[in-house]
Design a protein around this motif. Structure first.
Motif, PDB file in Angstrom:
ATOM      1  N   ILE A  83       0.842  -1.199   0.000  1.00  0.00           N
ATOM      2  CA  ILE A  83       0.000   0.000   0.000  1.00  0.00           C
ATOM      3  C   ILE A  83       0.875   1.246   0.000  1.00  0.00           C
ATOM      4  N   ALA A  84       0.545   2.189  -0.863  1.00  0.00           N
ATOM      5  CA  ALA A  84       1.117   3.534  -0.810  1.00  0.00           C
ATOM      6  C   ALA A  84       0.025   4.447  -0.270  1.00  0.00           C
ATOM      7  N   TYR A  85       0.262   5.027   0.912  1.00  0.00           N
ATOM      8  CA  TYR A  85      -0.763   5.838   1.572  1.00  0.00           C
ATOM      9  C   TYR A  85      -0.726   7.281   1.055  1.00  0.00           C
ATOM     10  N   THR A  86      -0.710   7.385  -0.247  1.00  0.00           N
ATOM     11  CA  THR A  86      -0.700   8.681  -0.908  1.00  0.00           C
ATOM     12  C   THR A  86      -2.139   9.178  -1.033  1.00  0.00           C
ATOM     13  N   HIS A  87      -2.312  10.333  -1.657  1.00  0.00           N
ATOM     14  CA  HIS A  87      -3.660  10.836  -1.963  1.00  0.00           C
ATOM     15  C   HIS A  87      -3.782  10.941  -3.482  1.00  0.00           C
ATOM     16  N   PRO A  88      -4.469  10.031  -4.129  1.00  0.00           N
ATOM     17  CA  PRO A  88      -5.233   8.904  -3.580  1.00  0.00           C
ATOM     18  C   PRO A  88      -4.326   7.733  -3.194  1.00  0.00           C
ATOM     19  N   GLU A  89      -4.863   6.863  -2.341  1.00  0.00           N
ATOM     20  CA  GLU A  89      -4.130   5.663  -1.945  1.00  0.00           C
ATOM     21  C   GLU A  89      -4.012   4.708  -3.127  1.00  0.00           C
ATOM     22  N   ILE A  90      -2.899   3.950  -3.118  1.00  0.00           N
ATOM     23  CA  ILE A  90      -2.679   2.908  -4.126  1.00  0.00           C
ATOM     24  C   ILE A  90      -2.416   1.610  -3.374  1.00  0.00           C
TER      25      ILE A  90
END
Length: 474
Positions: free
Chosen positions: A349-356
């Motif tokens: 999981i990449a907790y970016t915005h948006p998540e990936i």
């Protein structure tokens, strides 16, 4: 004379893999000690990694949502950020969790010794600061990892940060360069861009998140357009720290031409390396590969039968949830259970915005391995919960083995993608047929409903969109 402690199991390192191993050992009736160099359990993940970064990312997400709704005229007041309160909130989150771990250790009678240990023999750990020797029946090495450094950077300069520095919110720089376009770099960019920094992300690679499918990456890049400036396929030659701003000299054409840019802060986020050498330095009997990882078998046992290793120190992927499972397994093997670490899939999981979020076989993997596969993709612009939450720029993608109709992989980009990944993970581990998903009732309106609709698209039963399979029969 050295003090002697005799114990059944000593766990070296108190991060997620280490405390999970120790607690499981105790639950299985084994007398256990944790040797941890720092005052708190939880390791990098809890204290200076996963937990504080997700705390800041959650605040950044709230700020982003506020700004998005302000553009729609729903909110009309400017948001004011109190960074002292943010730092206090982050520390309170960490304290709550570390206190919880110490409570669990006490209840399980797992003793914690704050010291650094070196293996002296197959059955002896020498503690450097407390003049103590621990004689053990079994040892579990869970020493984790440390950030990779770059030799040409002037690390004595306080403007050169690692991820720990960044999470301390020392200041919000006007212009920041992040070296590394991996998950850590992108998460840090998400936080600091939301807080007001202009971000350049540089990477020697030409590809962003190369392990993720291109359609997912394309949606991510569309969502972050004009937020970050990516400088890909570019190498840093040197950094001059003699002026008020850091001068970064770089090349993108193999040194044929060199150009420079200026920054307030440089954050190094190029990955981590195993913290393995010191544990083996005097002992020198553990097998360690060329990348510094301690070699283990499928029961997490090293080449020495009573010494085990778990977590980041054993190999990729360096993920807390992987280390926790390995810690549990090592404890169970020591207790006499014939268990093996053979997961079908490990979530990322990449907790970016948006998540990936992705798990199992990606489409890239399927093509590379010449698998007989089919994808089923559902865009969130037709998902009621996503539209009502202003999160319609998402996508759910399933990878199906055409020979067996089993789900073998999945990728999601969008709001709380990491939470949605659970259903796909379980489906793969259980050998689930995609029809099992399509026939399972998914609550409406929800984000996880997108998984059910993606399965219905594959089986030709979807009604929330124009069903291409049915149209082909007309």
């Amino acid at each position: 004379m050295n003090n002697i402690i005799k114990i059944q199991v000593v766990v070296i390192g108190g991060g997620p893999a280490g405390y999970a191993a120790a607690f499981r050992c105790s639950d299985l009736g084994l007398k256990t000690i944790i040797v941890e160099n720092y005052n708190n359990l939880g390791g990098v993940c809890l204290n200076v990694g996963c937990i504080p970064s997700k705390t800041l990312l959650n605040i950044a997400k709230i700020i982003k949502e506020y700004k998005n709704f302000s553009k729609k005229g729903i909110f009309n007041n400017n948001i004011k950020i109190n960074f002292d309160s943010i730092i206090n909130w982050k520390q309170n989150v960490i304290n709550k969790l570390t206190n919880g771990l110490h409570f669990l250790a006490k209840k399980r009678n797992v003793k914690i010794i704050n010291d650094m240990g070196f293996l002296e023999t197959n059955n002896c750990l020498n503690l450097t600061n407390s003049n103590v020797k621990i004689l053990f029946d079994n040892a579990i090495i869970a020493t984790g990892s440390i950030p990779i450094s770059l030799p040409f950077l002037p690390y004595e300069d306080k403007r050169i940060w690692n991820s720990t520095d960044a999470l301390n919110l020392k200041k919000i720089p006007k212009k920041m360069m992040i070296i590394g376009s991996g998950i850590i770099g992108l998460e840090m960019a998400t936080i600091y861009q939301t807080f007001g920094s202009k971000i350049d992300i540089i990477d020697i690679s030409n590809n962003l998140l190369p392990e993720v499918d291109n359609d997912i990456v394309n949606i991510y890049q569309k969502n972050i357009k004009n937020k970050f400036n990516f400088i890909l396929g570019t190498e840093i030659i040197s950094v001059d720290n003699s002026k008020d701003l850091l001068q970064v000299h770089m090349t993108s054409d193999n040194h044929k031409s060199i150009y420079s840019k200026q920054y307030d802060v440089i954050l190094v986020a190029i990955g981590r390396k195993p913290n393995s050498i010191f544990i083996n330095k005097k002992f020198n009997k553990l097998l360690i590969n060329n990348h510094g990882f301690i070699q283990t078998d499928s029961q997490m046992r090293t080449n020495i039968s009573n010494i085990y290793a778990v977590g980041d120190v054993t190999g990729y992927p360096m993920l807390a949830h992987k280390g926790i499972h390995e810690g549990h397994l090592a404890a169970e093997v020591i207790s006499g259970k014939k268990h093996y670490f053979v997961p079908k899939v490990i979530p990322s999981i990449a907790y970016t915005h948006p998540e990936i979020a992705w798990i199992g076989i990606t489409e890239k993997n399927a093509i590379k391995n010449n698998l007989n596969y089919q994808t089923s993709v559902f865009s969130w612009n037709a998902l009621g919960r996503a539209i009502s939450s202003n999160e319609e720029n998402g996508l759910t993608k399933l990878i199906v083995d055409k020979d067996s109709n089993r789900i073998i992989g999945g990728s999601i980009i969008g709001y709380n993608a990491g939470e949605l990944l659970g259903e796909i993970s379980l489906a793969i581990e259980m050998g689930c047929d995609i029809e099992d998903i399509s026939l399972t009732m998914h609550a409406h309106p929800t984000f996880y409903e997108s998984i059910g609709i993606a399965a219905e698209i594959y089986t030709g039963t979807a009604t929330d969109i124009i069903n291409i399979k049915n149209l082909s029969d007309i």
